[in-house]
Write a protein that holds these residues in place. Structure first.
Motif, PDB file in Angstrom:
ATOM      1  N   ILE A 149      31.910  46.068  52.081  1.00 23.06           N
ATOM      2  CA  ILE A 149      31.759  45.886  50.641  1.00 23.06           C
ATOM      3  C   ILE A 149      30.283  46.055  50.322  1.00 23.06           C
ATOM      4  N   ASP A 150      29.961  47.101  49.578  1.00 22.55           N
ATOM      5  CA  ASP A 150      28.568  47.388  49.252  1.00 22.55           C
ATOM      6  C   ASP A 150      28.050  46.509  48.120  1.00 22.55           C
ATOM      7  N   GLY A 151      28.945  46.053  47.261  1.00 25.04           N
ATOM      8  CA  GLY A 151      28.506  45.213  46.150  1.00 25.04           C
ATOM      9  C   GLY A 151      29.687  44.565  45.458  1.00 25.04           C
ATOM     10  N   ALA A 152      29.445  43.400  44.865  1.00 27.57           N
ATOM     11  CA  ALA A 152      30.450  42.697  44.068  1.00 27.57           C
ATOM     12  C   ALA A 152      29.712  42.025  42.916  1.00 27.57           C
ATOM     13  N   ARG A 153      30.099  42.374  41.691  1.00 28.13           N
ATOM     14  CA  ARG A 153      29.360  41.891  40.527  1.00 28.13           C
ATOM     15  C   ARG A 153      30.340  41.495  39.432  1.00 28.13           C
ATOM     16  N   ILE A 154      30.098  40.368  38.797  1.00 29.16           N
ATOM     17  CA  ILE A 154      30.942  39.899  37.705  1.00 29.16           C
ATOM     18  C   ILE A 154      30.617  40.700  36.450  1.00 29.16           C
ATOM     19  N   SER A 155      31.624  41.391  35.913  1.00 27.29           N
ATOM     20  CA  SER A 155      31.396  42.227  34.729  1.00 27.29           C
ATOM     21  C   SER A 155      31.935  41.589  33.449  1.00 27.29           C
ATOM     22  N   ALA A 156      32.815  40.595  33.578  1.00 27.44           N
ATOM     23  CA  ALA A 156      33.362  39.928  32.396  1.00 27.44           C
ATOM     24  C   ALA A 156      33.863  38.543  32.790  1.00 27.44           C
ATOM     25  N   ALA A 157      33.864  37.629  31.821  1.00 29.34           N
ATOM     26  CA  ALA A 157      34.377  36.279  32.062  1.00 29.34           C
ATOM     27  C   ALA A 157      34.830  35.688  30.743  1.00 29.34           C
ATOM     28  N   GLU A 158      35.888  34.884  30.805  1.00 33.84           N
ATOM     29  CA  GLU A 158      36.363  34.220  29.599  1.00 33.84           C
ATOM     30  C   GLU A 158      37.042  32.907  29.966  1.00 33.84           C
ATOM     31  N   MET A 163      42.680  28.031  31.013  1.00 34.08           N
ATOM     32  CA  MET A 163      42.602  29.142  31.951  1.00 34.08           C
ATOM     33  C   MET A 163      41.229  29.820  31.916  1.00 34.08           C
ATOM     34  N   ALA A 164      40.676  30.033  33.108  1.00 31.37           N
ATOM     35  CA  ALA A 164      39.441  30.802  33.270  1.00 31.37           C
ATOM     36  C   ALA A 164      39.798  32.131  33.912  1.00 31.37           C
ATOM     37  N   ARG A 165      39.181  33.203  33.432  1.00 33.19           N
ATOM     38  CA  ARG A 165      39.408  34.532  34.008  1.00 33.19           C
ATOM     39  C   ARG A 165      38.046  35.181  34.258  1.00 33.19           C
ATOM     40  N   ILE A 166      37.844  35.690  35.457  1.00 30.94           N
ATOM     41  CA  ILE A 166      36.586  36.323  35.840  1.00 30.94           C
ATOM     42  C   ILE A 166      36.890  37.697  36.429  1.00 30.94           C
ATOM     43  N   THR A 167      36.230  38.709  35.887  1.00 34.58           N
ATOM     44  CA  THR A 167      36.427  40.085  36.340  1.00 34.58           C
ATOM     45  C   THR A 167      35.265  40.496  37.245  1.00 34.58           C
ATOM     46  N   VAL A 168      35.608  41.047  38.403  1.00 30.65           N
ATOM     47  CA  VAL A 168      34.609  41.436  39.402  1.00 30.65           C
ATOM     48  C   VAL A 168      34.759  42.920  39.719  1.00 30.65           C
ATOM     49  N   GLN A 169      33.630  43.632  39.717  1.00 28.61           N
ATOM     50  CA  GLN A 169      33.644  45.020  40.179  1.00 28.61           C
ATOM     51  C   GLN A 169      33.225  45.053  41.636  1.00 28.61           C
ATOM     52  N   PHE A 170      34.088  45.626  42.470  1.00 21.19           N
ATOM     53  CA  PHE A 170      33.812  45.772  43.898  1.00 21.19           C
ATOM     54  C   PHE A 170      33.464  47.230  44.195  1.00 21.19           C
ATOM     55  N   ASP A 171      32.348  47.428  44.863  1.00 22.49           N
ATOM     56  CA  ASP A 171      31.977  48.754  45.372  1.00 22.49           C
ATOM     57  C   ASP A 171      32.113  48.687  46.886  1.00 22.49           C
ATOM     58  N   TRP A 200      38.732  43.979  39.604  1.00 21.60           N
ATOM     59  CA  TRP A 200      39.789  42.983  39.755  1.00 21.60           C
ATOM     60  C   TRP A 200      39.450  41.745  38.940  1.00 21.60           C
ATOM     61  N   THR A 201      40.468  41.174  38.320  1.00 23.20           N
ATOM     62  CA  THR A 201      40.299  39.948  37.545  1.00 23.20           C
ATOM     63  C   THR A 201      41.050  38.801  38.213  1.00 23.20           C
ATOM     64  N   PHE A 202      40.328  37.708  38.422  1.00 21.57           N
ATOM     65  CA  PHE A 202      40.898  36.508  39.033  1.00 21.57           C
ATOM     66  C   PHE A 202      41.026  35.422  37.971  1.00 21.57           C
ATOM     67  N   SER A 203      42.050  34.582  38.102  1.00 21.19           N
ATOM     68  CA  SER A 203      42.255  33.518  37.133  1.00 21.19           C
ATOM     69  C   SER A 203      42.507  32.188  37.831  1.00 21.19           C
ATOM     70  N   ARG A 204      42.213  31.116  37.094  1.00 21.28           N
ATOM     71  CA  ARG A 204      42.461  29.771  37.606  1.00 21.28           C
ATOM     72  C   ARG A 204      42.623  28.802  36.444  1.00 21.28           C
ATOM     73  N   ASP A 205      43.547  27.875  36.587  1.00 18.55           N
ATOM     74  CA  ASP A 205      43.719  26.786  35.629  1.00 18.55           C
ATOM     75  C   ASP A 205      42.713  25.697  36.001  1.00 18.55           C
ATOM     76  N   LEU A 206      41.684  25.540  35.188  1.00 23.01           N
ATOM     77  CA  LEU A 206      40.623  24.593  35.520  1.00 23.01           C
ATOM     78  C   LEU A 206      41.064  23.140  35.395  1.00 23.01           C
ATOM     79  N   SER A 207      42.207  22.893  34.772  1.00 23.57           N
ATOM     80  CA  SER A 207      42.709  21.531  34.676  1.00 23.57           C
ATOM     81  C   SER A 207      43.537  21.145  35.903  1.00 23.57           C
TER      82      SER A 207
END
Length: 221
Positions: A149-158, A163-171, A200-207
């Motif tokens: 994996i050359d790089g992993a960077r968060i490109s979006a979050a909400e 619910m929390a959703r975080i989008t990561v770009q993987f190179d 890829w977007t990952f999600s989690r219920d923070l509660s």
């Protein structure tokens, strides 16, 4: 805390085995694509499912400056997530996301539906399973390898409570090999890796007491 540390150690061991062999780069050859453009669906998840990828978020103080791991466009969403979960750590999330990336790719290539079901939400799992079924019908076997994996960077979050959703770009560099059921080479080469850019977007219920994040959307650059 002890369980989370043990899980982090297991993640580190997984990466050590799978992510750091070097096979070189190339500019193009065919490989089976991951399912793309899956509509996001944040499902309720049961707590205590240790089989899901654990994206560690133990220490409150980041070991890497946040500006190095997420884009400015994600800053507002990241602040909301951090405010909602004081134990969330950005750099540890990135480490766990990279581990999950390798685990999900490995399961998809091997056709391991059980692992995929625990790592993904229902929509993503069903899309992966359909591709696996079609591959098995054709009698094809994948022997792909995640070279690095050359790089992993968060490109979006909400954060839409809870619910929390975080989008990561993987190179990444991936070596792809397809064989028929007799083991004859159909295409690809393990000595020639392709540059891949996945979102890829990952999600989690923070509660929830469940600390695991799951994959709920995939795309590519």
């Amino acid at each position: 805390m002890t369980i989370e540390i043990l899980l982090l150690a297991m993640v580190a061991a997984f990466l050590g085995l799978r992510l750091y062999s070097v096979l070189g780069k190339r500019t193009g050859h065919e490989q089976e694509h991951m399912p793309r453009n899956i509509d996001p669906k944040a499902n309720e998840r049961q707590s205590g499912d240790d089989a899901k990828p654990h994206v560690p978020d133990i220490m409150p103080t980041p070991t890497v400056a946040p500006s190095l791991v997420y884009d400015s466009s994600a800053e507002s969403g990241m602040r909301e997530i951090i405010n909602a979960d004081r134990n969330f750590d950005v750099s540890r999330f990135i480490e766990g996301a990279q581990a999950a990336y390798g685990m999900i790719l490995e399961a998809f290539w091997k056709g391991d539906k059980d692992d995929l079901k625990s790592l993904c939400d229902e929509d993503v799992y069903e899309s992966f399973a359909a591709v696996i079924d079609a591959r098995e019908e054709r009698g094809e076997i994948l022997e792909n390898q995640l070279v690095r994996i050359d790089g992993a960077r968060i490109s979006a979050a909400e954060y839409n409570r809870p619910m929390a959703r975080i989008t990561v770009q993987f190179d990444a560099d991936i070596a792809a090999v397809i064989k028929d059921k007799e083991g004859n080479l159909i295409g690809g080469s393990l000595s020639d890796a392709a540059e891949t850019h996945d979102i890829w977007t990952f999600s989690r219920d923070l509660s929830s007491a469940d600390p695991n994040w799951i994959l709920d959307e995939t795309d590519e650059v």
